[in-house]
Structures are given as structure tokens and as C-alpha cells.
Design an enzyme around this catalytic site. Structure first.
Site, PDB file in Angstrom:
ATOM      1  N   HIS A  75       0.832  -1.191   0.000  1.00  0.00           N
ATOM      2  CA  HIS A  75       0.000   0.000   0.000  1.00  0.00           C
ATOM      3  C   HIS A  75       0.870   1.245   0.000  1.00  0.00           C
ATOM      4  O   HIS A  75       0.550   2.245  -0.652  1.00  0.00           O
ATOM      5  CB  HIS A  75      -0.938  -0.006   1.211  1.00  0.00           C
ATOM      6  N   CYS A  76       1.976   1.181   0.715  1.00  0.00           N
ATOM      7  CA  CYS A  76       2.873   2.338   0.824  1.00  0.00           C
ATOM      8  C   CYS A  76       3.492   2.730  -0.510  1.00  0.00           C
ATOM      9  O   CYS A  76       3.831   3.898  -0.718  1.00  0.00           O
ATOM     10  CB  CYS A  76       4.003   2.049   1.813  1.00  0.00           C
TER      11      CYS A  76
END
Length: 344
Positions: free
Chosen positions: A335-336
Site C-alpha cells: 500500500h505504501c
């Protein structure tokens, strides 16, 4: 200076259709231990999973930034035409935080970047947000305060999750003295109608407690968080406190939240014996798949259970566990390193 008030325009929920998912190719052995090639293999796995069609749903179009010709050639050799490869300077691959937050396919919000409170200053990171918006043919609205995309998580209807540890940290916006200051800024720029405050994030998180490592919206009035794994889970107290807040919370329309728990990876140590913020929450919701990070044998059973529970949540998508050990050496996971661009 804020250029517009978008209180009626909210970033679409992550499960809404994407025109593209943006990410970047790990480059530089000084940033990636022991070598960038290992993190590249994990990013390749993410892109392949996102691109696959599943359950009559078409996979994501991936747009991959590369910072130099070596990276471009390497990415093309690994992926071929599976991603659109774009030569664009950047410091590191954390596009969730340095890239824009899309309010629509044609409009993006760009915020100031200060290296996660001054800890990690990389050349070009402060220019990535506007560059991605331009490459996406989207108008970029500039906002003069610090906000990383991983610090918030929204339901697409004006409800946001965040942590005090990050959003009220004086190393971000020292003029914000209270939750009201932050809520006002989020209302003006991202259409926030309600902010659900959690105290903090995972131990030793480089980001000062980004919420996308601990709690996520997965549907209207539905959130997922982690339950401790093992008697020695270093985040047990934090995870239990997060669950307690969420089960007593409502969204912006007054609906009580449904809270689903998945097991955490438990106690995860790096090669130096330090506790690392490994999280199953750092999954990406794609058009046809949900890609969840896994961390190897020590957490294999917990990962399998987490995938199973998420599969029950995302019945119309394929939930895929993919290794993220080497990406984690940089401080985050799937997600990062991504940012979705809405279809509309």
C-alpha cells in the site's frame, strides 16, 4: 496556499474502479538491503498480481515510474508490456506518501513533503506529486501543509481514519494544536465529514504511526484491523486499543462500524534483531485482486488465516498473499508504494 475548497469532493474509496495504479521501481543498493534486485522481485510480484483478470473483473493498468535508464531496462526485462514504464525522477518508491491523492480521474490534491517529519529527505520526492498528476492528465491542487497518503484512510463518503501519533505530530504541522485543526484542513481539502482518531500505530514505524498499517476501510461502514498474534506480539496493546475504538465508532452518516479482525504477523525481527513494523494491513485493493503482504515462515500460519478472512470480505476479488520482506526493509509494503487513480 490552498487553491480550492473541495468539501463536496471526496477521494473515492479504494475499492471503486481504478483507471490506473501508480508505483515505482526500487533503485539504489544504498536504499535497499542487501540489494535492490530483491525488492524489485517483490514489486514485480505485486504488479503481476494486480494485472491479472479475476472473477469477470479486469485487472489493473499499472503505471511504473523508473528513475534512470538502468531501472527502465531492468523493469522492461522483468515485466515487458505488463506495465507502462515511465522515466521520471524520484527519491524512493513510497508513492502513497509522496504522490498525489486523487479526488477524481482528472483532479488530484498535492501536499507538501518533508521526509516523514524530516527523517528521510530524498531528492525529487517533493516534486513527484505534481509530476504524477501531470502524467495522469489530472489538474493538481496545491495545499501548503504536510499530509502523507498513508496517514489517512477513507470510505469515499467523507469518513477518515487516522492516528494522533502521525497527524498531530509536531514534526509535520506544528501549527496544528488540536484535532480540530487537522479536521478543518481535511474538510477543506479532501471533503472530510468525520475523522475517527486512533492513538498510534505500530512499534518502530518509520512513518510515526501511519494508519494504513493498522486499520483500513474495506466497504461502506466496514473496517478491518489486526488482532495480536502470539503471546509476544509487541503491538498487542496498540492493536487491542484500536479494535476497542473502532467497535464503538460510527461513520459520517451515523452508521455503526462493522469491524473485522485479521491476525497480525506477530513479532517480526530484522537481521539486527530489531522489531520491525510488519503488517498484513498494508494490502492494496485492486480492480480484480487484493494483494496482501506476507513475511515468511515465522508468520506463515497467520498470513494464511489473514488471506482467508480477507477473501470472505472481498468475495468479488481474488485475495493474494505476496512476499514483501525486502520492501519492508525500506519501511513499508504494497500500500505504501502505490497510489490508485480513479476511473471517474
Amino acid at each position: 496556499m490552498t487553491t480550492a475548497n473541495n468539501k463536496n469532493l471526496v477521494p473515492p474509496a479504494e475499492w471503486e474502479p481504478h483507471a490506473a495504479v501508480w508505483t515505482a521501481w526500487p533503485t539504489g543498493d544504498d536504499l535497499w538491503a542487501p540489494e535492490a534486485k530483491f525488492a524489485r522481485l517483490e514489486v514485480e510480484g505485486l504488479i503481476r498480481s494486480l494485472s491479472e483478470d479475476c472473477n469477470d473483473r479486469k485487472g489493473d493498468k499499472v503505471k511504473l515510474l523508473v528513475k534512470n535508464e538502468e531501472a527502465r531496462d531492468n523493469a522492461y526485462a522483468a515485466l515487458g508490456d505488463l506495465a507502462e514504464i515511465i522515466l521520471q525522477p524520484y527519491g524512493d518508491i513510497w508513492l502513497r506518501d509522496i504522490g498525489p491523492i486523487f479526488l477524481s480521474n482528472e483532479l488530484a490534491a498535492s501536499f507538501r513533503v518533508n521526509g516523514w517529519g524530516g527523517k528521510y529527505i530524498y531528492e525529487h520526492d517533493d516534486k513527484v506529486s505534481r509530476a504524477v498528476a501531470w502524467l495522469a492528465d489530472a489538474r493538481s491542487e496545491q495545499h501548503e501543509f504536510i499530509l502523507e497518503g498513508g496517514a489517512i484512510d477513507g470510505d469515499g463518503n467523507g469518513t477518515f481514519l487516522t492516528t494522533r501519533e502521525c497527524l498531530l505530530n509536531p514534526n509535520r504541522n506544528p501549527d496544528w494544536k488540536s484535532e480540530v485543526d487537522a479536521e478543518t484542513a481535511l474538510e477543506k481539502t479532501l471533503g472530510a465529514r468525520k475523522v475517527i482518531w486512533l492513538d498510534g500505530g505500530l512499534m518502530n514505524d518509520h512513518t510515526d504511526g501511519h494508519v494504513d498499517n493498522v486499520a483500513r476501510f474495506v466497504g461502506p461502514s466496514h473496517v478491518v484491523c489486526q488482532a495480536p498474534t502470539g503471546d509476544d506480539d509487541p503491538n498487542a496493546d496498540v492493536l487491542n486499543a484500536i479494535y476497542d475504538v473502532l467497535v464503538h465508532s460510527t461513520d459520517a452518516d451515523g452508521n455503526k462500524l462493522k469491524v473485522t479482525q485479521i491476525p497480525s504477523p506477530g513479532k517480526y525481527l530484522n537481521d539486527e534483531g530489531d522489531i520491525v513494523p510488519a503488517s498484513h494491513m498494508n494490502f492494496l485493493i485492486g480492480n480484480a485482486s487484493v494483494v496482501m503482504p506476507t513475511y515468511g515462515e515465522l508468520s506463515e500460519e497467520a498470513a494464511e488465516e489473514a488471506v482467508s478472512i480477507l477473501q470472505d470480505v472481498f468475495k468479488d476479488r481474488q485475495v493474494i498473499g505476496q512476499p514483501s520482506n525486502y520492501i519492508l526493509t525500506g519501511g513499508g509494503s504494497f500500500h505504501c508504494i502505490t497510489q490508485q487513480q480513479p476511473a471517474e
